[in-house]
Design an enzyme around this catalytic site. Structure first.
Site, PDB file in Angstrom:
ATOM      1  N   ARG A  13       5.565  12.951  -7.922  1.00 11.52           N
ATOM      2  CA  ARG A  13       6.608  12.780  -6.902  1.00 11.52           C
ATOM      3  C   ARG A  13       6.654  11.349  -6.375  1.00 11.52           C
ATOM      4  N   LEU A  15       6.812   6.957  -6.694  1.00  8.85           N
ATOM      5  CA  LEU A  15       7.770   5.975  -7.229  1.00  8.85           C
ATOM      6  C   LEU A  15       7.672   5.889  -8.759  1.00  8.85           C
ATOM      7  N   SER A 108      -3.228  -2.287 -10.900  1.00  7.69           N
ATOM      8  CA  SER A 108      -2.312  -3.150 -10.147  1.00  7.69           C
ATOM      9  C   SER A 108      -2.645  -4.608 -10.443  1.00  7.69           C
ATOM     10  N   SER A 109      -1.647  -5.478 -10.268  1.00  9.45           N
ATOM     11  CA  SER A 109      -1.877  -6.914 -10.498  1.00  9.45           C
ATOM     12  C   SER A 109      -2.888  -7.486  -9.505  1.00  9.45           C
ATOM     13  N   CYS A 110      -3.183  -6.743  -8.419  1.00  9.35           N
ATOM     14  CA  CYS A 110      -4.135  -7.278  -7.426  1.00  9.35           C
ATOM     15  C   CYS A 110      -5.580  -7.203  -7.917  1.00  9.35           C
ATOM     16  N   TYR A 137      -8.865  -1.732  -2.410  1.00  9.37           N
ATOM     17  CA  TYR A 137      -7.964  -1.115  -3.401  1.00  9.37           C
ATOM     18  C   TYR A 137      -8.189  -1.763  -4.771  1.00  9.37           C
ATOM     19  N   LYS A 141      -9.487  -0.119  -8.362  1.00 11.82           N
ATOM     20  CA  LYS A 141      -8.726  -0.220  -9.624  1.00 11.82           C
ATOM     21  C   LYS A 141      -9.559  -0.890 -10.718  1.00 11.82           C
ATOM     22  N   ASN A 166       4.187  -5.841  -8.795  1.00  9.23           N
ATOM     23  CA  ASN A 166       4.804  -5.114  -7.672  1.00  9.23           C
ATOM     24  C   ASN A 166       6.043  -4.363  -8.174  1.00  9.23           C
ATOM     25  N   HIS A 180       5.745  -1.423   0.809  1.00  9.51           N
ATOM     26  CA  HIS A 180       5.760  -2.749   0.181  1.00  9.51           C
ATOM     27  C   HIS A 180       6.985  -3.534   0.652  1.00  9.51           C
ATOM     28  N   ARG A 210       6.182 -13.497  -5.568  1.00  7.02           N
ATOM     29  CA  ARG A 210       5.898 -12.176  -6.134  1.00  7.02           C
ATOM     30  C   ARG A 210       6.830 -11.908  -7.311  1.00  7.02           C
TER      31      ARG A 210
HETATM   32  N1  LIG Z   1       4.300   0.706  -5.859  1.00  5.72           N
HETATM   33  C1  LIG Z   1       3.868  -0.452  -6.326  1.00  5.72           C
HETATM   34  O1  LIG Z   1       4.410  -1.520  -6.001  1.00  5.72           O
HETATM   35  C2  LIG Z   1       2.698  -0.495  -7.248  1.00  5.72           C
HETATM   36  C3  LIG Z   1       2.028   0.635  -7.671  1.00  5.72           C
HETATM   37  N2  LIG Z   1       0.966   0.514  -8.532  1.00  5.72           N
HETATM   38  C4  LIG Z   1       0.227   1.686  -9.002  1.00  5.72           C
HETATM   39  O2  LIG Z   1       1.100   2.599  -9.651  1.00  5.72           O
HETATM   40  C5  LIG Z   1       0.652   3.932  -9.420  1.00  5.72           C
HETATM   41  C6  LIG Z   1       1.778   4.744  -8.791  1.00  5.72           C
HETATM   42  O3  LIG Z   1       2.136   4.160  -7.546  1.00  5.72           O
HETATM   43  P1  LIG Z   1       3.412   4.655  -6.724  1.00  5.72           P
HETATM   44  O4  LIG Z   1       4.221   5.557  -7.562  1.00  5.72           O
HETATM   45  O5  LIG Z   1       4.023   3.438  -6.152  1.00  5.72           O
HETATM   46  O6  LIG Z   1       2.738   5.468  -5.557  1.00  5.72           O
HETATM   47  P2  LIG Z   1       3.387   6.570  -4.575  1.00  5.72           P
HETATM   48  O7  LIG Z   1       2.700   6.417  -3.276  1.00  5.72           O
HETATM   49  O8  LIG Z   1       4.860   6.478  -4.628  1.00  5.72           O
HETATM   50  O9  LIG Z   1       2.967   7.941  -5.245  1.00  5.72           O
HETATM   51  C7  LIG Z   1       1.633   8.320  -5.309  1.00  5.72           C
HETATM   52  C8  LIG Z   1       1.531   9.745  -5.781  1.00  5.72           C
HETATM   53  O10 LIG Z   1       0.151  10.103  -5.780  1.00  5.72           O
HETATM   54  C9  LIG Z   1       0.021  11.392  -5.257  1.00  5.72           C
HETATM   55  N3  LIG Z   1      -1.285  11.509  -4.584  1.00  5.72           N
HETATM   56  C10 LIG Z   1      -1.831  10.642  -3.701  1.00  5.72           C
HETATM   57  N4  LIG Z   1      -3.037  11.100  -3.303  1.00  5.72           N
HETATM   58  C11 LIG Z   1      -3.246  12.269  -3.965  1.00  5.72           C
HETATM   59  C12 LIG Z   1      -4.298  13.225  -3.978  1.00  5.72           C
HETATM   60  N5  LIG Z   1      -5.397  13.063  -3.234  1.00  5.72           N
HETATM   61  N6  LIG Z   1      -4.162  14.323  -4.742  1.00  5.72           N
HETATM   62  C13 LIG Z   1      -3.040  14.508  -5.485  1.00  5.72           C
HETATM   63  N7  LIG Z   1      -2.018  13.643  -5.533  1.00  5.72           N
HETATM   64  C14 LIG Z   1      -2.123  12.536  -4.769  1.00  5.72           C
HETATM   65  C15 LIG Z   1       1.159  11.603  -4.274  1.00  5.72           C
HETATM   66  O11 LIG Z   1       1.462  12.979  -4.272  1.00  5.72           O
HETATM   67  P3  LIG Z   1       2.449  13.722  -3.231  1.00  5.72           P
HETATM   68  O12 LIG Z   1       3.792  13.086  -3.426  1.00  5.72           O
HETATM   69  O13 LIG Z   1       2.440  15.143  -3.628  1.00  5.72           O
HETATM   70  O14 LIG Z   1       1.882  13.403  -1.882  1.00  5.72           O
HETATM   71  C16 LIG Z   1       2.263  10.754  -4.918  1.00  5.72           C
HETATM   72  O15 LIG Z   1       3.043  11.545  -5.776  1.00  5.72           O
HETATM   73  C17 LIG Z   1      -0.581   3.840  -8.524  1.00  5.72           C
HETATM   74  O16 LIG Z   1      -1.735   3.864  -9.332  1.00  5.72           O
HETATM   75  C18 LIG Z   1      -0.434   2.479  -7.890  1.00  5.72           C
HETATM   76  O17 LIG Z   1      -1.696   1.961  -7.546  1.00  5.72           O
HETATM   77  C19 LIG Z   1       0.560  -0.699  -8.996  1.00  5.72           C
HETATM   78  C20 LIG Z   1       1.187  -1.843  -8.633  1.00  5.72           C
HETATM   79  C21 LIG Z   1       2.308  -1.831  -7.738  1.00  5.72           C
HETATM   80  C1  LIG Z   2       1.643  -4.015  -5.123  1.00  8.82           C
HETATM   81  C2  LIG Z   2       0.689  -4.748  -4.266  1.00  8.82           C
HETATM   82  O1  LIG Z   2       1.091  -4.616  -2.919  1.00  8.82           O
HETATM   83  C3  LIG Z   2       0.260  -5.199  -1.900  1.00  8.82           C
HETATM   84  O2  LIG Z   2       0.144  -6.550  -2.025  1.00  8.82           O
HETATM   85  P1  LIG Z   2       1.345  -7.527  -1.694  1.00  8.82           P
HETATM   86  O3  LIG Z   2       1.972  -8.006  -2.929  1.00  8.82           O
HETATM   87  O4  LIG Z   2       0.868  -8.593  -0.779  1.00  8.82           O
HETATM   88  O5  LIG Z   2       2.367  -6.523  -1.012  1.00  8.82           O
HETATM   89  P2  LIG Z   2       3.560  -6.382  -0.043  1.00  8.82           P
HETATM   90  O6  LIG Z   2       4.696  -5.904  -0.842  1.00  8.82           O
HETATM   91  O7  LIG Z   2       3.191  -5.540   1.126  1.00  8.82           O
HETATM   92  O8  LIG Z   2       3.863  -7.859   0.524  1.00  8.82           O
HETATM   93  C4  LIG Z   2       4.316  -8.916  -0.296  1.00  8.82           C
HETATM   94  C5  LIG Z   2       4.644 -10.128   0.529  1.00  8.82           C
HETATM   95  O9  LIG Z   2       5.818  -9.832   1.310  1.00  8.82           O
HETATM   96  C6  LIG Z   2       5.607 -10.216   2.658  1.00  8.82           C
HETATM   97  N1  LIG Z   2       6.480  -9.422   3.539  1.00  8.82           N
HETATM   98  C7  LIG Z   2       7.509  -9.943   4.271  1.00  8.82           C
HETATM   99  N2  LIG Z   2       8.076  -9.012   5.033  1.00  8.82           N
HETATM  100  C8  LIG Z   2       7.411  -7.842   4.747  1.00  8.82           C
HETATM  101  C9  LIG Z   2       7.561  -6.523   5.232  1.00  8.82           C
HETATM  102  O10 LIG Z   2       8.409  -6.202   6.093  1.00  8.82           O
HETATM  103  N3  LIG Z   2       6.715  -5.579   4.700  1.00  8.82           N
HETATM  104  C10 LIG Z   2       5.771  -5.885   3.758  1.00  8.82           C
HETATM  105  N4  LIG Z   2       4.996  -4.903   3.270  1.00  8.82           N
HETATM  106  N5  LIG Z   2       5.598  -7.165   3.311  1.00  8.82           N
HETATM  107  C11 LIG Z   2       6.405  -8.117   3.790  1.00  8.82           C
HETATM  108  C12 LIG Z   2       4.128  -9.993   2.863  1.00  8.82           C
HETATM  109  O11 LIG Z   2       3.661 -10.679   4.003  1.00  8.82           O
HETATM  110  C13 LIG Z   2       3.566 -10.525   1.536  1.00  8.82           C
HETATM  111  O12 LIG Z   2       3.487 -11.919   1.577  1.00  8.82           O
HETATM  112  C14 LIG Z   2      -1.074  -4.577  -1.977  1.00  8.82           C
HETATM  113  O13 LIG Z   2      -0.962  -3.260  -1.660  1.00  8.82           O
HETATM  114  C15 LIG Z   2      -1.669  -4.739  -3.351  1.00  8.82           C
HETATM  115  O14 LIG Z   2      -2.818  -4.041  -3.408  1.00  8.82           O
HETATM  116  C16 LIG Z   2      -0.724  -4.326  -4.443  1.00  8.82           C
HETATM  117  O15 LIG Z   2      -1.077  -3.786  -5.469  1.00  8.82           O
END
Ligand SMILES: NC(=O)C1=CN([C@@H]2O[C@H](COP(=O)(O)OP(=O)(O)OC[C@H]3O[C@@H](n4cnc5c(N)ncnc54)[C@H](OP(=O)(O)O)[C@@H]3O)[C@@H](O)[C@H]2O)C=CC1
Ligand SMILES: C[C@H]1O[C@H](OP(=O)(O)OP(=O)(O)OC[C@H]2O[C@@H](n3cnc4c(=O)[nH]c(N)nc43)[C@H](O)[C@@H]2O)[C@@H](O)[C@@H](O)C1=O
Length: 327
Positions: A13, A15, A108-110, A137, A141, A166, A180, A210
């Protein structure tokens, strides 16, 4: 993957998980195994083991994780390290016990050092200190990558770790503080437009850079990797360092290969949303990593590249967000 293979999408469910399900369904995969967090808490080792034992999936997309933006990582560091270590450890081990054919772990890229050379190559892992705002985090990873590598070496499994840049797109988390930057700014600009507010505040200095990938492209890359023929798939699985002397974890970057400043991002979202007020920067908020641009030559080299233009992806995300708040 055969069209009737049993495929478990953990985090379906989310992203990314949601986009993987849509991609698989559109390609005709019919045997998807899906559980919500409420149905199966993946931090629970016994429940995860019992689920795998009962269901015996053939393939696993590990897209369940505790995820959030820069502020959430700072506020909830214990949850970010604990939940992620537990989820990935439980799934990777259960996959091995139940002979899952292939598993794709999402990192993740982090994971790369805060000041890694740009663009960041897979070989830059563990070459320097991490960015403090997301170290818990990132370390979880990195442990996931090492776990995939260790299981491949000791047990001959085929686990691959994909490191996305991201991400953004339909189905994102639009929480005002925990999200984010893209969903946060879509919300801020939309609300300012509706309220006719004179300014929108963007965190940090606006200078960090980014790279952003649309979630449907991310899902496409994941399914592409899972479907690779043995060659080149096995080539991506890392080598045994004790035999080769080479640091080659089973790692692949997923990104678009170019980036923008946060200021440029804010101006683009302002345009997409149609907000006419001013942007102000709040330098008391953290900037995080100055730059994290992925080197995607390994991914491009096996024949995949992103398709969605940035402004088109932002527009789709905004249309979805606006429909959500209006309904
Ligand atoms: N979003 C981003 O910008 C980035 C994401 N990633 C990585 O990509 C992957 C997916 O991220 P994203 O889709 O954004 O994350 P979301 O937060 O959108 O989704 C995370 C999902 O994980 C499920 N979940 C979390 N905790 C548990 C648990 N304890 N048991 C079962 N299910 C759980 C949630 O389930 P439910 O909906 O049922 O609560 C949800 O469906 C992750 O590994 C993340 O680290 C990497 C880089 C960037
Ligand atoms: C995917 C990645 O995501 C995280 O790292 P990050 O890239 O720093 O993520 P971010 O999207 O939150 O911010 C990017 C930039 O944007 C600026 N910024 C401005 N205005 C807002 C704002 O309103 N919200 C947020 N969140 N950021 C903002 C913020 O200050 C920063 O400079 C980690 O979870 C990391 O672990 C990870 O994996």
């Amino acid at each position: 993957m055969d069209k009737n293979a049993k495929i478990y999408v953990a985090g379906h469910r989310g992203l990314v998980g949601g986009a993987i399900v849509r991609n698989l369904q559109a390609a005709g995969y019919t045997n998807l195994l899906l559980r919500t967090h409420a149905e199966l808490d993946l931090t629970n080792q016994a429940a995860t083991a019992a689920f795998f034992e009962a269901e015996k999936p053939d393939y696993v997309f590990l897209a369940a994780a505790k995820v959030g933006g820069i502020l959430a990582n700072n506020i909830y560091p214990a949850e970010f390290i604990r939940d992620n270590l537990a989820i990935q450890s439980n799934i990777i081990h259960a996959a091995y016990v139940n002979q899952v054919k292939r598993l794709l772990f999402l990192g993740s890229s982090c994971i790369y050092p805060k000041l890694a050379p740009q663009p960041m190559k897979e070989e830059h892992l563990l070459t320097g200190p991490l960015e403090p705002t997301n170290r818990p985090y990132a370390l979880a990873k990195i442990a996931g990558v090492e776990m995939c590598w260790s299981y491949n070496r000791q047990y001959g499994t085929q686990y691959l770790a994909a490191m996305p840049t991201n991400l953004y797109g339909p189905g994102d988390n639009y929480h005002p503080d925990n999200s984010h930057v893209i969903p946060a700014l879509i919300r801020k600009f939309h609300e300012a437009k509706v309220a006719n507010a004179p300014t929108v505040t963007v965190w940090g200095t606006g200078t960090p850079r980014r790279e952003f990938l649309y979630n449907e492209d991310m899902a496409d890359a994941c399914v592409y990797l899972m479907n690779l023929p043995d060659e080149p798939y096995t080539r991506l699985l890392g080598s045994d360092e004790s035999k080769t002397g080479k640091f080659e974890p089973p790692l692949i970057n997923i990104g678009v290969g170019h980036d923008v400043t946060i200021k440029e991002l804010a101006e683009t979202i302002q345009r997409v949303v149609g907000y006419t007020g001013d942007i102000v920067f709040d330098a008391s908020k953290p900037d995080g990593t100055p730059r994290k641009l992925m080197d995607v030559s390994r991914l491009n080299g096996i024949g995949w590249s992103a398709q969605t233009a940035f402004e088109a992806g932002l527009t789709s995300a905004y249309i979805e967000f606006a429909a959500q708040v209006e309904s």
